[in-house]
Structure formats: structure tokens, C-alpha cells
Design an enzyme around this catalytic site. Structure first.
Site, short mmCIF file in Angstrom:
data_model
loop_
_atom_site.label_atom_id
_atom_site.label_comp_id
_atom_site.label_asym_id
_atom_site.label_seq_id
_atom_site.Cartn_x
_atom_site.Cartn_y
_atom_site.Cartn_z
N SER A 1 0.82 -1.21 0.00
CA SER A 1 0.00 0.00 0.00
C SER A 1 0.85 1.25 0.00
O SER A 1 1.93 1.30 0.60
CB SER A 1 -0.91 0.01 1.24
OG SER A 1 -1.54 1.26 1.40
N LYS A 2 0.35 2.29 -0.68
CA LYS A 2 1.05 3.58 -0.67
C LYS A 2 1.08 4.18 0.72
O LYS A 2 1.90 5.06 1.01
CB LYS A 2 0.35 4.55 -1.63
CG LYS A 2 0.44 4.16 -3.09
CD LYS A 2 -0.30 5.15 -3.96
CE LYS A 2 -0.25 4.75 -5.43
NZ LYS A 2 -1.01 5.68 -6.29
N ARG A 3 0.20 3.71 1.59
CA ARG A 3 0.15 4.26 2.96
C ARG A 3 1.31 3.76 3.81
O ARG A 3 1.57 4.28 4.88
CB ARG A 3 -1.18 3.88 3.63
CG ARG A 3 -2.39 4.48 2.94
CD ARG A 3 -3.66 4.12 3.69
NE ARG A 3 -4.84 4.64 3.03
CZ ARG A 3 -5.50 4.01 2.08
NH1 ARG A 3 -5.09 2.83 1.68
NH2 ARG A 3 -6.56 4.55 1.52
#
Length: 437
Positions: free
Chosen positions: A193-195
Site C-alpha cells: 500500500s502507498k500508505r
């Protein structure tokens, strides 16, 4: 980030060429002309549906279990009705007329043949109500106008590719070849995830990864050379990389593998004098901060000495940010009053430590002052272990406590050799003076 990684491009923002401009916001006229051509050829239509109506269509489709997509409400509007709405400045989008029958098939380099029934595809929006293009239109127009032959993107775009193929056909253009690359997943099987902070290049740079190591690592996500070779330079990757070797299965992002490759690339750099100098200068600011005022001799400003230290610690580090930790004992006198050092001291037979220090001092004093090779240092310490009937590793542990005050670090032979005869004797004598108080 491309510049940092060493990746260059032939044309693009800042590298102008014959098919620019290369910024999407500067290419609006191309997209409008393409959309208008599709309208003229009856392969697109204006959609005047409000956001509220579209949301209601989606809700009803979900409730009934139908495919969630546009219901083609505006597809069959009479032309005079369309003109009335335009005259009233009614907000609208432009949608592609997807064929209602048939199958769209394309050959993907990674996934082989892919086929989609056209009835499963909705009439996708090409131009939004603000006049800006969607990805579906922009990527097709740009790739055609720029002569793109191969499109590489994530496999989540496989389901959109039939729409793009149909758009190429509607324009009468030859589509490029497609290669949809596998998803990246964590070791636990969850989607990357980009998070997650570590997926950002800036975070990896801050952690001390080399650009060539990261490129090497990324190239191996879903691809392999078919050999046991794992260390690759950019030029070697450019020569050996082949899309037919890309796997369909998701690629596991294993930071342990990245650390391993980074370690290999650090060692590779340190084998070259010019790259060693660049690397040392890159590390120097963090090293200065780490040793601070504890470097009373100012050896951190001696570039030749710092280089010897960096080479000495290379087998212990995986990241450039680890250098200061392992290099600190080469610059700063040991502090045996820290909580960790005090707790560690309780595990030693201090009388034995005193005897090891005295015997080592005697051995070094008696050795040839002009010789301080690793063989000489090891020979003296082997003699100490033999005379005292101690295991060699026990002597090393005692000396690590005395000379560095830290449990973990570079092997003691290397530390003593790099410190040099004079500073080694100074630290041993300082300990003996302190132990006699």
C-alpha cells in the site's frame, strides 16, 4: 527520483523532443480533437447525466446483482435533443460507444491471450465535464502520437485494456504491445500500500539504500535472469532484461533481499577507488554528527583514515545509515560508564581482563614498532591466548570491552589494525590506569 536512480529518458519534461509537449495539461487540444473525431464518426456520445443520477444507477445495479456500469441512458438521444441541451449549457461528459456485441481479444506479453466480452464493458468517459481527459483517452492518444511500441503497467489495468484496444480500433490506429506486470505484495500476502512509509523512494533514500541496489531489487520483483546471478548494474539489467521472463504471480517485496543487495552494492562500490571516494564523502556528514566532540583527535577530518574505517566496517553494514554506528569506536574513546557498558562489565572476570590487557600491552610493546599488519596483531593476540591458556575468542571479547566498550562491531583484529599501534596502546594503557584506581 529518476535522476537519483540514474534512470534517464530520451524525451520528456525537461528533455524536449519532436512529439512534445510532454505534460498532460499542455496537451488538452489533442484530447479534445480526438474526442470530437469520435463524436463525428458516431463512436462516442455526449452524456448529460447528473452525478446524482449516476449514483442512483450504481446503487440499483448493486441491489439487483447486475454489473455496475453506465446504463447508456444518453447513448440514444436524438441529435436535436442533444443540441437543445448544449444550447442550454448543460454540463456533460463525452463517453465512448463500446460495441454491444462481440469479444475483444489481445495478446499480453505476460498474461498471454486475454479476451473480454464487449457486453461486460461500460461506455467509459473520455472527456470529463470540465474538459479534462480521463486516463482512458489520454493514454491512447499520447501513446499513439508519441510512437509508443510497448506499454508496461500494473496488472490491475488488464480489465481496462479491452476499452483501450477498442479505442485504437475506433481511431484506426495500430495498438502497442501490452505487458501487465504482477502486483507487489508484502511477505504476509497483503497488497503493498502507498500508505506504508517504506514504499516511498524518499524513505528508502533516508534509510541509506543505494540507487543501483534499489534498481537491482525492483528489476527482480517478478523477473529473474534464469541464472544464479543476483548482482546487476543498470547497464547489465538493460542488456539482460527480457519481458518474456516476467512472472504472472504476485511479487513479494522482501526487504531482507533489498538489504542483501544493498550490502553487495556497497562492497562493489568500495572495490573501486573513485566510487569509494564518492561514497565516503556522502557518508561524512552523518559520521561527523555521530562522533561529535568525542573525536578529540579530529580523525573524522582525515579523509584517508575515514576511508579505511568505511572499508573496515563494510562487512557489518547493509545500509549507509549503519556506518556511523559501527564506525564510532574508531574515532571515540570507549565510555565504560554507560548503563550498557556497566551491565556488560558484570559478565566479565575483571581480574582476567586485567591480565589480558597487561599481556597484550607487553606483546605489542615487544613487537616491531615499524610493523602493524593484521598478521602481526593476530600473532601477538594468539600468543596472549596461548600463554594464558584462554580461548582466542575469549581474549577478543575482553579486548572488545576494553578498546570499544560495545558488544557488537567489526572484528577486533581489524579494529586494532585500523586504530594503529599508538592509539591501541593508548586505549589499553588508559584502561589499565583506570582499573588500578
Amino acid at each position: 527520483m529518476l535522476k537519483w536512480s540514474g534512470l534517464t529518458f530520451d524525451e520528456g519534461p525537461g528533455v524536449e523532443g519532436p512529439v512534445g509537449p510532454y505534460v498532460q495539461s499542455h496537451r488538452s487540444q489533442h484530447y479534445k480533437e480526438a474526442a470530437n473525431q469520435l463524436l463525428k464518426d458516431d463512436k462516442a456520445y455526449r452524456c448529460f447525466c447528473t452525478p446524482e443520477r449516476l449514483e442512483n444507477v450504481r446503487t440499483l445495479a448493486k441491489r439487483s446483482g447486475r454489473i455496475v456500469g453506465y446504463d447508456q441512458h444518453c447513448r440514444h438521444h436524438a441529435e436535436d435533443h442533444v443540441q437543445e441541451l448544449l444550447a442550454a449549457n448543460t454540463p456533460h461528459t463525452i463517453r465512448f460507444k463500446v460495441p454491444s456485441t462481440g469479444t475483444t481479444t489481445f495478446q499480453d506479453i505476460v498474461h498471454s491471450q486475454c479476451s473480454f466480452g464487449n457486453k461486460t464493458l461500460d461506455d467509459t468517459i473520455l472527456l470529463k465535464s470540465d474538459g479534462l481527459p480521463t486516463y482512458h483517452l489520454a493514454n491512447v492518444v499520447d501513446d499513439h502520437m508519441m510512437g509508443i511500441t510497448h506499454v508496461l503497467r500494473g496488472e490491475e489495468w488488464v480489465s481496462s485494456t479491452p476499452k483501450h484496444i477498442l479505442l485504437y480500433q475506433a481511431f484506426g490506429w495500430e495498438p502497442p504491445r501490452f505487458a501487465h506486470l504482477p502486483l507487489l505484495i508484502n511477505k504476509d500476502g497483503s497488497k503493498l500500500s502507498k500508505r506504508q512509509g517504506d514504499v516511498h523512494i524518499a524513505a528508502l533514500i533516508d534509510k541509506g539504500y543505494l540507487p543501483e541496489a534499489l534498481l537491482n531489487f525492483v528489476a527482480f520483483l517478478g523477473w529473474g535472469p534464469g541464472t544464479t546471478k543476483e548482482l546487476y548494474t543498470l547497464s547489465e539489467l538493460a542488456h539482460d532484461f527480457d519481458l518474456t521472463g516476467v512472472n504472472k504471480s504476485p511479487a513479494v517485496v522482501d526487504y531482507g533481499k533489498l538489504n542483501h543487495l544493498n550490502k553487495l552494492h556497497i562492497a562493489r562500490r568500495l572495490a573501486d577507488p573513485v566510487q569509494t571516494d564518492h561514497l565516503v564523502r556522502q557518508i561524512l556528514p552523518a559520521l561527523r554528527e555521530a562522533v561529535g566532540k568525542g573525536d578529540t583527535a579530529g580523525r573524522v577530518e582525515d579523509l584517508a583514515y575515514v576511508t579505511r574505517v568505511v572499508v573496515a566496517v563494510k562487512d557489518r553494514i547493509r545500509l549507509l545509515t549503519e556506518v556511523p554506528r559501527f564506525a564510532r569506536p574508531f574515532f571515540v574513546e570507549p565510555d565504560l560508564t554507560t548503563p550498557d557498558a556497566v551491565a556488560w562489565r558484570d559478565t566479565f572476570d575483571l581480574d582476567e581482563v586485567d591480565r589480558v590487557v597487561n599481556a597484550t600491552l607487553d606483546g605489542f610493546v615487544k613487537s616491531d614498532e615499524g610493523e602493524w599488519a593484521t598478521e602481526v596483531v593476530k600473532g601477538v593476540l594468539n600468543g596472549v591466548a596461548g600463554d594464558m591458556k584462554l580461548e582466542f575468542v575469549k581474549v577478543m571479547k575482553d579486548l572488545r570491552y576494553v578498546v570499544t566498550g560495545t558488544k557488537v562491531g567489526v572484528d577486533m583484529i581489524t579494529i586494532l589494525h585500523v586504530l594503529g599501534r599508538e592509539r591501541t596502546l593508548e586505549r589499553l594503557k588508559a584502561y589499565r590506569r583506570g582499573s588500578q584506581l
